[in-house]
Design a protein around this motif. Structure first.
Motif, PDB file in Angstrom:
ATOM      1  N   GLN A  61     -12.226 -44.332  78.469  1.00  6.03           N
ATOM      2  CA  GLN A  61     -12.897 -44.770  79.703  1.00  6.03           C
ATOM      3  C   GLN A  61     -13.067 -43.582  80.635  1.00  6.03           C
ATOM      4  OE1 GLN A  61      -9.918 -47.522  80.800  1.00  6.03           O
ATOM      5  NE2 GLN A  61     -10.698 -49.104  79.409  1.00  6.03           N
ATOM      6  N   VAL A  62     -14.138 -43.654  81.447  1.00  9.58           N
ATOM      7  CA  VAL A  62     -14.362 -42.586  82.423  1.00  9.58           C
ATOM      8  C   VAL A  62     -13.375 -42.800  83.570  1.00  9.58           C
ATOM      9  CG1 VAL A  62     -16.018 -41.648  84.090  1.00  9.58           C
ATOM     10  CG2 VAL A  62     -16.781 -42.328  81.797  1.00  9.58           C
ATOM     11  N   SER A  63     -12.576 -41.781  83.871  1.00  7.78           N
ATOM     12  CA  SER A  63     -11.600 -41.948  84.965  1.00  7.78           C
ATOM     13  C   SER A  63     -12.127 -41.346  86.273  1.00  7.78           C
ATOM     14  CB  SER A  63     -10.275 -41.302  84.595  1.00  7.78           C
ATOM     15  OG  SER A  63     -10.461 -39.946  84.268  1.00  7.78           O
TER      16      SER A  63
ATOM     17  N   LEU B 113     -23.455 -38.456  86.904  1.00  2.00           N
ATOM     18  CA  LEU B 113     -23.156 -39.545  85.971  1.00  2.00           C
ATOM     19  C   LEU B 113     -24.441 -40.070  85.326  1.00  2.00           C
ATOM     20  CD1 LEU B 113     -21.045 -41.371  84.698  1.00  2.00           C
ATOM     21  CD2 LEU B 113     -21.230 -42.895  86.656  1.00  2.00           C
TER      22      LEU B 113
ATOM     23  N   LYS C 114     -21.431 -46.573  79.532  1.00  2.00           N
ATOM     24  CA  LYS C 114     -20.881 -47.830  80.058  1.00  2.00           C
ATOM     25  C   LYS C 114     -20.579 -47.708  81.552  1.00  2.00           C
ATOM     26  CE  LYS C 114     -17.154 -51.049  79.172  1.00  2.00           C
ATOM     27  NZ  LYS C 114     -15.749 -50.987  78.903  1.00  2.00           N
ATOM     28  N   LYS C 115     -19.998 -46.560  81.928  1.00  2.00           N
ATOM     29  CA  LYS C 115     -19.633 -46.346  83.333  1.00  2.00           C
ATOM     30  C   LYS C 115     -20.893 -46.367  84.207  1.00  2.00           C
ATOM     31  CE  LYS C 115     -16.709 -45.037  86.598  1.00  2.00           C
ATOM     32  NZ  LYS C 115     -15.717 -45.994  87.094  1.00  2.00           N
TER      33      LYS C 115
ATOM     34  N   GLU D   8     -22.057 -49.886  84.557  1.00  2.00           N
ATOM     35  CA  GLU D   8     -21.205 -50.664  85.468  1.00  2.00           C
ATOM     36  C   GLU D   8     -21.503 -50.344  86.925  1.00  2.00           C
ATOM     37  OE1 GLU D   8     -17.344 -51.117  82.525  1.00  2.00           O
ATOM     38  OE2 GLU D   8     -17.275 -49.642  84.156  1.00  2.00           O
ATOM     39  N   GLU D   9     -21.863 -49.080  87.170  1.00  2.00           N
ATOM     40  CA  GLU D   9     -22.133 -48.681  88.557  1.00  2.00           C
ATOM     41  C   GLU D   9     -23.587 -48.927  88.943  1.00  2.00           C
ATOM     42  OE1 GLU D   9     -20.651 -44.868  89.605  1.00  2.00           O
ATOM     43  OE2 GLU D   9     -18.651 -45.294  88.806  1.00  2.00           O
TER      44      GLU D   9
END
Lengths: 81, 700
Positions: free
Chosen positions: B399-401, B415, B435-436, B439-440
């Protein structure tokens, strides 16, 4: 000399052998013999297949009896519990 | 079709359609048709008496099956090849019949045939044995055929026709048993591979489900991805792919196939992912592929197997010399015969491959595909294991932290651009970035030119006239020469933690860094401890990630050695170095970048979600997602080696005992031959027993 020859067993065996070969060839080549042989082999094959069928039937019936026995044993266990 | 109900019990129905009602293949066809009816658990047919046994559960209705069988017309019954399980059953049945027929024939001969005819028959039966023996001798080979011929000749010379006949009967029986054991083991391996390994992703209402290919029916939709072979004939109903049809047409260049196009079994998807509607399951291609694999695996014999064969062949001349010596010293033909009828080589030659094939079958049952016996041997002997980190020791869902922007670039822009480039590649890190962004709510339109993927480094493209690259620090800073200013370094030092980073550069300037959190698998630490307990002395981690991420993973997993920021060729070089130090190395990996190291190791393992290349290169492919299978594999391979050496000991002691008993005159040559053959079969049959179960019992 001929008389001596006729007295000799080996000569008779030899003559008998030739006669058997000639007659045997005739018999083997005759259509009747062929027919008898084919029928005999067919009977033997049928017998073989019937034996296999009987063997398969016996085996399956035995399997079914074993299955019943297992079911009964399982049911008996359940009852005891 | 007319039938008789021969058995009708709870969940079990036996019908008999009569002799000659259907052929063997039609019987498999009836079984296949019945298995599709609701509630049917299993079906067995026998063409000899036309019997159909149906086993069903509560969902099944007897009347339905009866009306179905009653309504069958012989011309409608398809001729079907047996399933793996049916094949194993047929082999069992054929063996039972053969053995019964042999024993019945021998008893009939002994009881009914007059002595002179029996002697004549013994002489005639001896001829092929003597012929094989002489043929081997004429080629300068002193093998088991010579030994058999010598034993038979000695018996006949002695005038012991009964003994010669017994020896020949036992030899024939042993041949049948040998043939049966080999066929059954191979067939069971094939069946196991078909069920556990030969699987496809079926598209269902609940998503994609992995099912055995044998369960796929025409009309089903299956998903096929890059590098995979298309297992069926069908029509593409979604997606696009480059398909290599060289196996069918000979054309080496791949053809572009899109929705509506037909694809054929045996062709390979070079790029892309498609959903295919199954039109026909090409069983022949599928079965021949499995058989090819088994044949190849036989070529990749374990060293111990080849050693066994060499040893078995080498023993025979000494054995003959021994028999000669016995005759010279004792002048006793019976004692000489006792030596000739017992030999060590049969059991050694037979039991070892059976043990290896059985172990491979057991591995397939645990969803591990072992490509040859030698790999199990190497796995048992290994003392060093090298792990790749991402996707192997860590979860396959990173996952992107954090996302950090540099210079005048904005975080969201970094991003968005990263996701725009990465979405073209199905790598787990790429998926995390895409995915990140999703989601954003960051939408990314295709503004860049064609993207180029540099294996194990990153991606390069053009964006609004500027070169844009994303990838590892080695790729961005060293290969592409993107400068890292003091300000950037300070910013990085502040945020760099245990997570690994992917860097983005636009127009030669560092634009941002996307940090990826990749947690280690829950079971990883326990598996590593377990491997140490099972004799693995060195555990090494190789990763392309930074020092901090590697160190943190090692600390958590109890790994003593690691190499961070390594390139694919460096991974392979490290494996080579370990080998040069005399270590036996296992390499476990999943990515394309691991492939050189995988091929360099003594034995390599590809994880479930490994790239197709890694799976192709690896000697063992895992099909379940966790690392526990590594422990299973180690236990299995060690148990296999123990069984093989145990078999050697048994063969040595038993046959020596029979030999001494024969020499001492305690048993007759025919009895020692019987004991020898019975022990060979018993040891070989024992080699088929499950290894893991036995080992678990021992450990308990």
């Amino acid at each position: 000399m001929w008389k001596d020859c006729l007295k000799c067993d080996r000569v008779w065996v030899f003559v008998g052998g030739i006669a058997a070969a000639v007659i045997g060839k005739k018999v083997l080549k005759s259509p009747k013999t062929r027919e008898v042989c084919v029928k005999t082999v067919a009977q033997a094959m049928k017998l073989h297949q019937d034996a296999q069928t009987t063997f398969a039937n016996i085996k399956e019936e035995a399997e079914d009896i074993c299955f019943d026995a297992k079911q009964e044993a399982a049911a008996a266990c359940d009852c005891q519990q | 079709m007319r039938y008789q109900i021969r058995y009708d019990g709870p969940g079990r129905l036996r019908l008999r359609l009569g002799q000659y009602a259907f052929t063997r293949e039609e019987g498999f066809g009836i079984a296949a048709l019945l298995r599709r009816r609701p509630g049917v658990l299993a079906v067995r047919t026998c063409c000899k008496n036309g019997s159909v046994l149906i086993m069903y559960d509560g969902a099944g209705k007897k009347e339905d099956y009866l009306s179905f069988v009653g309504g069958l017309r012989r011309c409608q019954i398809p001729q079907v090849e047996p399933t793996g399980e049916e094949d194993v059953q047929s082999i069992d049945l054929m063996f039972q019949e053969k053995i019964t027929a042999m024993i019945a024939k021998r008893l009939a001969e002994q009881l009914l045939l007059p002595v002179p005819l029996r002697m004549l028959r013994t002489g005639l039966r001896a001829a092929p044995f003597l012929w094989h023996g002489l043929k081997s001798l004429s080629k300068g080979r002193v093998n088991v055929s010579v030994l058999d011929a010598a034993a038979i000749t000695a018996s006949l010379w002695q005038g012991s026709f009964r003994s010669a006949s017994s020896i020949m009967f036992l030899l024939s029986l042993s041949d049948v048993l040998e043939d049966y054991t080999k066929k059954r083991t191979t067939s069971a391996l094939s069946a196991s591979l078909a069920v556990h390994i030969d699987t496809v992703w079926k598209i269902t209402g609940q998503g994609e489900v992995q099912v055995p290919l044998a369960e796929v029916e025409p009309g089903d939709q299956i998903r096929i991805r890059t590098g995979a072979m298309i297992p069926v004939d069908g029509k593409i109903c979604q997606g696009e792919a480059l398909v290599n049809e060289a196996s069918m047409t000979g054309e080496p260049l791949p053809a572009r196939k899109a929705e509506g196009d037909m694809v054929y079994a045996g062709t390979i998807i070079e790029e892309g992912s498609v959903a295919v509607e199954v039109m026909a399951r090409n069983d022949q291609t599928r079965i021949s592929r499995i058989m090819d694999m088994i044949e190849r695996s036989e070529e990749l014999k374990a060293g111990v197997q080849s050693k066994a064969e060499r040893l078995a062949d080498r023993i025979v001349p000494y054995h003959l010399l021994g028999a000669l010596a016995v005759y010279l010293f004792t002048r006793n033909a019976v004692k000489t015969l006792a030596v000739l009828t017992v030999d060590y080589s049969c059991a050694i030659k037979l039991s070892t491959p059976i043990a290896v094939i059985s172990a491979m079958r057991e591995a397939a049952g645990h969803r591990m595909m072992v490509k040859g016996g030698r790999y199990l041997e190497a796995f048992a002997e290994a003392d060093t294991i090298v792990f790749d980190k991402t996707g192997t020791l860590t979860e396959a869902c990173p996952q992107v932290s954090r996302v950090v922007a540099f210079g005048d670039f904005q975080r969201d822009e970094v991003l968005r651009t990263a996701a725009c480039l990465e979405e073209h590649f199905p790598h787990s890190v790429a998926k995390a970035i895409v995915k990140k962004a999703f989601e954003e709510g960051l939408r990314h339109e295709e503004r860049h030119a064609e993207v180029t993927y540099v294996v194990a480094h990153g991606i390069a493209s053009q964006l609004e006239g500027e070169k844009v690259i994303i990838g590892s620090p080695h790729f961005v800073f060293e290969d592409e020469g993107v400068p890292l200013t003091a300000e950037d370094q300070a910013k990085l030092a502040g945020v760099e933690g245990e997570d690994s980073a992917v860097y983005l550069a636009v127009g030669g300037r560092l634009a941002g860094a996307v940090f990826i959190h990749d947690p280690v698998r829950e079971e990883a630490a326990e598996v590593i401890t377990g491997l140490r307990r099972l004799g693995i002395k060195n555990v090494i981690l190789l990763t392309g990630d930074g020092e901090a991420a590697a160190k943190s993973a090692c600390r958590r997993l109890g790994i003593d050695h690691y190499l961070a920021r390594v390139l694919p060729e460096e991974k392979a070089a490290k494996v080579e170095r370990l080998k040069a130090e005399g270590r036996k190395v296992i390499m476990v990996g999943d990515g394309i970048n691991d492939s050189p190291a995988l091929s360099a190791a003594h034995v390599s393992v590809a994880m479930k979600d490994a790239s197709d290349l890694a799976r192709e290169v690896a000697d063992i492919a895992l099909l379940s997602a966790d690392l526990w299978e590594l422990l299973t594999l180690r236990r299995l391979s060690m148990a296999l080696m123990e069984r093989i050496s145990g078999n050697y000991r048994k063969i040595l002691w038993l046959n020596t005992a029979f030999l001494l008993l024969g020499l001492g005159g305690v048993i007759q040559p025919s009895v020692s031959a019987l004991c020898h053959n019975a022990s060979t079969v018993a040891i070989s049959a024992g080699s088929m027993r499950p290894l893991l179960e036995e080992r678990a019992k021992k450990e308990a």
